[in-house]
Design a protein around this motif. Sequence first.
Motif, mmCIF file in Angstrom:
data_model
loop_
_atom_site.group_PDB
_atom_site.id
_atom_site.type_symbol
_atom_site.label_atom_id
_atom_site.label_comp_id
_atom_site.label_asym_id
_atom_site.label_seq_id
_atom_site.Cartn_x
_atom_site.Cartn_y
_atom_site.Cartn_z
ATOM 1 N N UNK A 182 0.844 -1.197 0.000
ATOM 2 C CA UNK A 182 0.000 0.000 0.000
ATOM 3 C C UNK A 182 0.873 1.238 0.000
ATOM 4 N N UNK A 183 0.233 2.381 0.041
ATOM 5 C CA UNK A 183 1.042 3.599 0.074
ATOM 6 C C UNK A 183 0.196 4.853 0.064
ATOM 7 N N UNK A 184 0.845 5.993 0.236
ATOM 8 C CA UNK A 184 0.134 7.264 0.172
ATOM 9 C C UNK A 184 -0.367 7.491 -1.248
ATOM 10 N N UNK A 185 -1.463 8.232 -1.373
ATOM 11 C CA UNK A 185 -1.927 8.494 -2.734
ATOM 12 C C UNK A 185 -2.182 9.974 -2.943
ATOM 13 N N UNK A 186 -2.360 10.317 -4.205
ATOM 14 C CA UNK A 186 -2.671 11.694 -4.564
ATOM 15 C C UNK A 186 -3.856 11.679 -5.518
ATOM 16 N N UNK A 187 -4.958 12.308 -5.071
ATOM 17 C CA UNK A 187 -6.202 12.244 -5.838
ATOM 18 C C UNK A 187 -6.464 13.566 -6.553
ATOM 19 N N UNK A 188 -7.182 13.475 -7.671
ATOM 20 C CA UNK A 188 -7.588 14.688 -8.379
ATOM 21 C C UNK A 188 -9.113 14.725 -8.376
ATOM 22 N N UNK A 189 -9.656 15.901 -8.052
ATOM 23 C CA UNK A 189 -11.107 16.086 -8.004
ATOM 24 C C UNK A 189 -11.516 17.103 -9.060
ATOM 25 N N UNK A 226 1.129 5.658 -4.577
ATOM 26 C CA UNK A 226 2.567 5.416 -4.583
ATOM 27 C C UNK A 226 2.835 4.188 -3.719
ATOM 28 N N UNK A 227 2.746 3.047 -4.361
ATOM 29 C CA UNK A 227 2.848 1.744 -3.693
ATOM 30 C C UNK A 227 4.293 1.498 -3.345
ATOM 31 N N UNK A 228 4.592 1.763 -2.107
ATOM 32 C CA UNK A 228 5.988 1.811 -1.710
ATOM 33 C C UNK A 228 6.213 1.023 -0.422
ATOM 34 N N UNK A 229 5.113 0.647 0.256
ATOM 35 C CA UNK A 229 5.244 0.005 1.572
ATOM 36 C C UNK A 229 4.577 -1.361 1.588
ATOM 37 N N UNK A 234 4.668 -7.770 12.365
ATOM 38 C CA UNK A 234 4.673 -7.076 13.664
ATOM 39 C C UNK A 234 3.880 -5.767 13.621
ATOM 40 N N UNK A 235 3.199 -5.514 12.507
ATOM 41 C CA UNK A 235 2.332 -4.334 12.416
ATOM 42 C C UNK A 235 3.030 -3.111 11.822
ATOM 43 N N UNK A 236 4.343 -3.204 11.629
ATOM 44 C CA UNK A 236 5.051 -2.035 11.067
ATOM 45 C C UNK A 236 4.927 -2.034 9.543
ATOM 46 N N UNK A 237 5.373 -0.922 8.951
ATOM 47 C CA UNK A 237 5.403 -0.833 7.486
ATOM 48 C C UNK A 237 6.867 -0.829 7.063
ATOM 49 N N UNK A 238 7.207 -1.649 6.055
ATOM 50 C CA UNK A 238 8.591 -1.554 5.580
ATOM 51 C C UNK A 238 8.552 -1.182 4.103
ATOM 52 N N UNK A 239 9.658 -0.664 3.608
ATOM 53 C CA UNK A 239 9.728 -0.260 2.189
ATOM 54 C C UNK A 239 9.740 -1.524 1.333
ATOM 55 N N UNK A 240 8.999 -1.509 0.250
ATOM 56 C CA UNK A 240 9.056 -2.610 -0.715
ATOM 57 C C UNK A 240 10.419 -2.561 -1.420
ATOM 58 N N UNK A 241 10.760 -3.651 -2.096
ATOM 59 C CA UNK A 241 12.058 -3.664 -2.790
ATOM 60 C C UNK A 241 12.043 -2.686 -3.960
ATOM 61 N N UNK A 242 10.873 -2.267 -4.408
ATOM 62 C CA UNK A 242 10.790 -1.309 -5.518
ATOM 63 C C UNK A 242 9.665 -0.315 -5.241
ATOM 64 N N UNK A 243 9.796 0.892 -5.807
ATOM 65 C CA UNK A 243 8.731 1.891 -5.663
ATOM 66 C C UNK A 243 7.826 1.793 -6.881
ATOM 67 N N UNK A 244 6.528 1.617 -6.630
ATOM 68 C CA UNK A 244 5.580 1.429 -7.739
ATOM 69 C C UNK A 244 4.589 2.565 -7.830
ATOM 70 N N UNK A 245 4.067 2.768 -9.029
ATOM 71 C CA UNK A 245 2.912 3.647 -9.196
ATOM 72 C C UNK A 245 1.729 2.763 -9.572
#
Length: 615
Positions: A182-189, A226-229, A234-245
Motif C-alpha cells: 500500500x502507500x500514500x496516494x494523490x487524488x484529483x477532483x 505510490x505503492x511503496x510500503x 509485527x504491524x510495522x510498514x517496511x519499504x518494498x524492494x521497488x517503488x511502484x505507481x
Amino acid sequence: MNSSEIRKKFIGFYTARGHVEIPSAPLVPANDPTTLFVSAGMQPLIRNILGEPHPLGKRLVNSQKAVRLQDIEEVGDNRHTTFFEMLGNWSFGDYFKKEQLPWVFAYLTGELGLDPHKLFVSVFAGNGAVPKDTESIRIWKDIFARAGIDAGEGERVFAYPAKNNWWSRAGEPDRMPAGEPGGPDSEVFYDFGQELRLHERSPYNGQPCHPNCDCGRYLEIANSVFMQYQKQADGSLSELSQKNVDFGGGLERQVAAANGTPDVFDTDLFRPVIRVLERAAKRTYGREEHDTRAMRIIADHVRGAVMMLSDGVGPSNKQQGYILRRLIRRALLYGRELGLSGDWRYVGTLAEPVAEIYDAVYPEVRARMRDTKAILEEEAVRFGRSLEKGLHEIEKLSEINGQTAFTLYETYGFPWEMTVEIAEGKGQHPDRRRFEEEFEKHKALSRTAAAGMFRGGLADQGEETTKLHTAHHLLLAALQQAIDPSIRQRGSNITAERLRMDFNFGRKLTPDELSRVENLVNDTIRENLPVTRVEMDRAEAETIGAQMEFGHKYPDRVSVYYVGSPEHFFSAEFCGGPHVAFTGRLGHFTIQKEESAGAGIRRMYARLTPAASGN
Ligand code: GLY
C-alpha cells in the motif's frame, strides 16, 4: 466525448509513454478465494507490485472491469455504481511521482480537455510512520504554476490523513494484513459546483465544503497510489524492494467530467439502458427525484448483473452468485416502485442495451446475451413468485412495527414505503427510527462482511492453496488424458481446504472413471515432476497447446506453467502461479464429489492429504 473515445485516449496517452496495454482480467479473480470480485486494476498485478517481473515489462496500462460492493446502498446518487471500469497505469519499480503527476495533469487537461481551474488535488498528510508527502505538494505546485495557477495548500492542494489519502486493498495502514502492499496516494477532483464556494457550509451535510467532503460538488476522477510500503507481521510498514505507481481512475466519472455533467448516469455508459427503462415505465429520467433515483439503481444493478453473467457468474445463494441475485432482486424491487411488475421478464429487455454499450470493448457481453437474458428472466419470474408470497405474509401479520418492517425488507426486500402503506391500511404506524436503526446495523454488518471476504496480501498464496493450485493443473490434464481430450476448464475456485473445478462434459462420471483420474493424478505426484514457469509469446503458448481459462483474454506475452519438462510435459497452462516446485510435495489427492453444475457442465471437488496418511 463518449466512453470509447476516452478509454482510447487514456490507453493511447500511456502507450505513447512506453506502456504496454494488457486486457481486462475477468470480474471473478482467478484462483483467489479471498475476494469475490476484482475491485481495482491492480488486483491481478499484486505479485508484480511485490517485485515479480511482469512478462510485458515495467510499464502497463489498461481498462479493468471492476465491482465494488461497499457502496451498494449509496447507489442512486449521481456518482456511485457497483460495476465500473477502472482506467489504470502502472510502474513496477520504474518511474515515480515526478513523472506520474505531470502525466495525470496532461492527460486530464490535454486529452479530456478539462479546465485546470476546476481541478483540485489531495496528498497524504503523514502519520507517525510515514511522513507528509511534501514532494507531491511541490510537484503539484509546479504543475499548476505552469498552467498559470497559484496552487496554495488548503486552497487547491489539500493534505488529508490516511483515511482519505492512503490506498491499499484493505484501506488504511491499520487495516492492512501482513504482506499487503500500500502507500500514500494523490487524488484529483473535478469541481462541478457553482452553488457552493470552497469552505462554505454544504447544504447536504452542514460541513464546510472541501474536495473530500462528499457533498456532491467535487468528484474524484483520478488516484495515483505510490505503492511503496508493505505491512509486516509485527504491524510495522517496511519499504518494498521497488517503488511502484498504481493509478486508478473511474471511467464513468471521467466521462461525466469530460462532458460537464455531474451525473455518471447521464453518459453513454448508462443512457441506452435508461432509455429502455423510460419507455417501459412511461416516466422521464431527471424529472422526479424519486423516479430518477430508482432508475439509477435499476440501470446500475442490471448493468452489473449483465457484466457478472457475461463473465460466467450464475445466481445462487453463495458468494458471487448471491451478490448477483441481490442485484437482480434490488433492480426488480425498484422497478416495482416505477410501476413495473406483473411480467417480471421486462428485466431481460434492459439487459440488451448493455451489449450495445460494450460492443467494441467487451464483445463477450453480446456473445452471451441469449443466456444472460434467459437467466435474468428466469430469476425475475422466480423472485416475482416469492414477492407474492411475501405480500401474503404481510397481510397475515397482526402487528407491523419498525422491527417487522426491517425483517420484511431483509427477507423479501420490501422497501419501507411499501410496508408502511400496507401497515397504514391496517391502522398501524410503524416506527421509522427503529427501522433505520436496524438498517444501519445491517449496513455496518454487510460492510464488515465485505471486508471479511478480503484477507488479501499473501494470505491467498498460503502453502495449502498453492499446493491445491498445482493439483488443479494435474486434475485438468488427468481428465483430458483419462476421460476425454476435449474437456476444458469452465471455472475454478480454490480455498486452503479444497479445490473446485467446473468443466464441460455431458454426463456423470462413472466410479471407474473417477478412480482412473484420481490414480493418474497420484501417479504424477509420485513421479515428483518439476513445475516450471516459462514466459513466452501468447501465439507460441497456443501452438504448444497450453490450457487457457475459458472466456479469459490474455496479453501478447504470457507466463506458462509446465508440469514436467517443456519438451515432455504432463500439463502446460497459461497461469500466473504460484505453484509448488515439485509435484511430490502435494501428498495424496482425493476426489470428494462430482456433480452437475448446469447443462453440459460438471463440478468436481478434490482435496489433498499428507502422503503418509493417504497412501
Ligand atoms: N488502485 C487505486 C485505486 O483503486 O484507486
